[in-house]
Design an enzyme around this catalytic site. Structure first.
Site, PDB file in Angstrom:
ATOM      1  N   ASP A  86       0.824  -1.214   0.000  1.00 49.83           N
ATOM      2  CA  ASP A  86       0.000   0.000   0.000  1.00 49.83           C
ATOM      3  C   ASP A  86       0.853   1.257   0.000  1.00 49.83           C
ATOM      4  O   ASP A  86       1.817   1.361   0.762  1.00 49.83           O
ATOM      5  CB  ASP A  86      -0.865   0.039   1.267  1.00 49.83           C
ATOM      6  CG  ASP A  86      -2.268  -0.463   1.028  1.00 49.83           C
ATOM      7  OD1 ASP A  86      -2.769  -0.331  -0.103  1.00 49.83           O
ATOM      8  OD2 ASP A  86      -2.865  -1.003   1.979  1.00 49.83           O
ATOM      9  N   GLU A 183     -13.959  -2.330  -2.013  1.00 52.30           N
ATOM     10  CA  GLU A 183     -14.215  -2.602  -0.597  1.00 52.30           C
ATOM     11  C   GLU A 183     -15.605  -2.108  -0.185  1.00 52.30           C
ATOM     12  O   GLU A 183     -15.956  -0.949  -0.409  1.00 52.30           O
ATOM     13  CB  GLU A 183     -13.135  -1.921   0.268  1.00 52.30           C
ATOM     14  CG  GLU A 183     -13.324  -2.163   1.754  1.00 52.30           C
ATOM     15  CD  GLU A 183     -12.088  -1.855   2.590  1.00 52.30           C
ATOM     16  OE1 GLU A 183     -11.008  -1.562   2.030  1.00 52.30           O
ATOM     17  OE2 GLU A 183     -12.212  -1.930   3.828  1.00 52.30           O
TER      18      GLU A 183
HETATM   19  O1  KIV Z   1      -4.748  -2.440   4.096  1.00 48.58           O
HETATM   20  C1  KIV Z   1      -5.550  -3.351   3.861  1.00 48.58           C
HETATM   21  O2  KIV Z   1      -5.681  -4.323   4.608  1.00 48.58           O
HETATM   22  C2  KIV Z   1      -6.392  -3.223   2.674  1.00 48.58           C
HETATM   23  C3  KIV Z   1      -7.432  -4.270   2.458  1.00 48.58           C
HETATM   24  C4  KIV Z   1      -8.588  -4.012   3.339  1.00 48.58           C
HETATM   25  C5  KIV Z   1      -7.846  -4.372   1.038  1.00 48.58           C
HETATM   26  O3  KIV Z   1      -6.252  -2.316   1.928  1.00 48.58           O
END
Ligand code: KIV
Length: 273
Positions: A86, A183
């Site tokens: 991320d 989501e």
């Molecule tokens: O950070 C995370 O766990 C996510 C998922 C909920 C897709 O982005």
């Protein structure tokens, strides 16, 4: 065991072949080593690690240093899995140079691809990252980094909201995203987007008619029995199992059943002939 080592291309092929994709979050080396030996298709080093590992109340507390550190740990545990990391809170809102530097750090730490929440106002950043040769996974619907404006609410229940998510999804695909996370959107909306898009759509709280599912590792393991949103399934009673192990350890220390003679080191002179 025949384990698939995915690429952007093989994940696209999974959609074409109608083979469902599984993605699991992971934040550390020990669990990454275990997930590496499973059939899970993708590891997501999610910014949710700021909550599950670090104990913060939401993902706005994830920093690039935290994400890089977790990504490196996961890569050291899982040398072959396809890893998505991320881009943390606001990293893509501070200009292209900052975004590219963050992406560079995550890729060097071991990520194969980057996930970016939302679209409006940073479409050009997403385009630039993709043009630089880094695969980007989009993330629409409930975007946890926007918790202070959206809350943790299902998105796309009203027709105009659903249309907006559909349009954003199409735009992310045309920018060149290789996959999309949806989501907490109604299952009909997710199904329609999945049909419209050529790229794989991976759902969380988005029903069954998507190309794959993602869950948080701690939720799959049932580490917090009181945290159970509608879409979460605990595949293990992890909290109970681990509590049992902790208490057994404690009891055997108290009763002096641990360690045994076999579990102790001995002087040369004490060795049996
Ligand atoms: O950070 C995370 O766990 C996510 C998922 C909920 C897709 O982005």
């Amino acid at each position: 065991m025949n384990l698939t080592q995915h690429t952007v291309q093989s994940l696209q092929q999974s959609k074409t072949n109608q083979e469902k994709i599984s993605m699991l979050t992971c934040y550390d080396s020990t669990f990454a080593w275990l997930v590496e030996q499973s059939h899970i298709d993708i590891i997501l080093v999610g910014d949710s690690g700021s909550m599950t590992l670090m104990g913060y109340p939401d993902t706005t507390h994830a920093s690039i240093d935290m994400m890089v550190s977790m990504t490196g740990a996961v890569r050291r545990g899982a040398s072959k899995k396809f890893i998505v990391a991320d881009l943390p809170f606001l990293a893509h809102r501070q200009g292209i140079q900052h975004a590219i530097q963050c992406v560079d750090n995550l890729i060097k730490a071991g990520a194969n691809a980057i996930k970016i929440e939302g679209l409006d106002g940073h479409a050009h950043i997403i385009a630039d990252i993709i043009e630089s040769g880094v695969p980007v996974m989009g993330h629409l619907g409930l975007t946890p980094q926007s918790v202070h404006s959206l809350g943790y609410r299902v998105q796309g229940k009203a027709p105009e909201q659903a249309d907006r998510i559909m349009n954003q999804a199409l735009q992310l695909e045309s920018l060149g995203c290789f996959a999309l996370v949806l989501e907490c959107v109604p299952n009909r909306v997710a199904a329609q987007i999945t049909q419209e898009l050529k790229i794989p759509v991976i759902g969380i709280g988005a029903g069954a008619e998507v190309d794959g599912q993602v869950l948080v590792l701690q939720d799959v393991l049932g580490m917090n029995p009181t945290f159970k949103p509608k879409f979460v399934r605990h595949f293990l009673d992890g909290a109970q199992l681990m509590l049992g192990a902790f208490n057994q350890f404690h009891e055997q220390v108290q009763s002096q059943n641990y360690p045994t003679n076999e579990e102790s080191y001995h002087l040369e002179s004490n060795k049996a002939p």
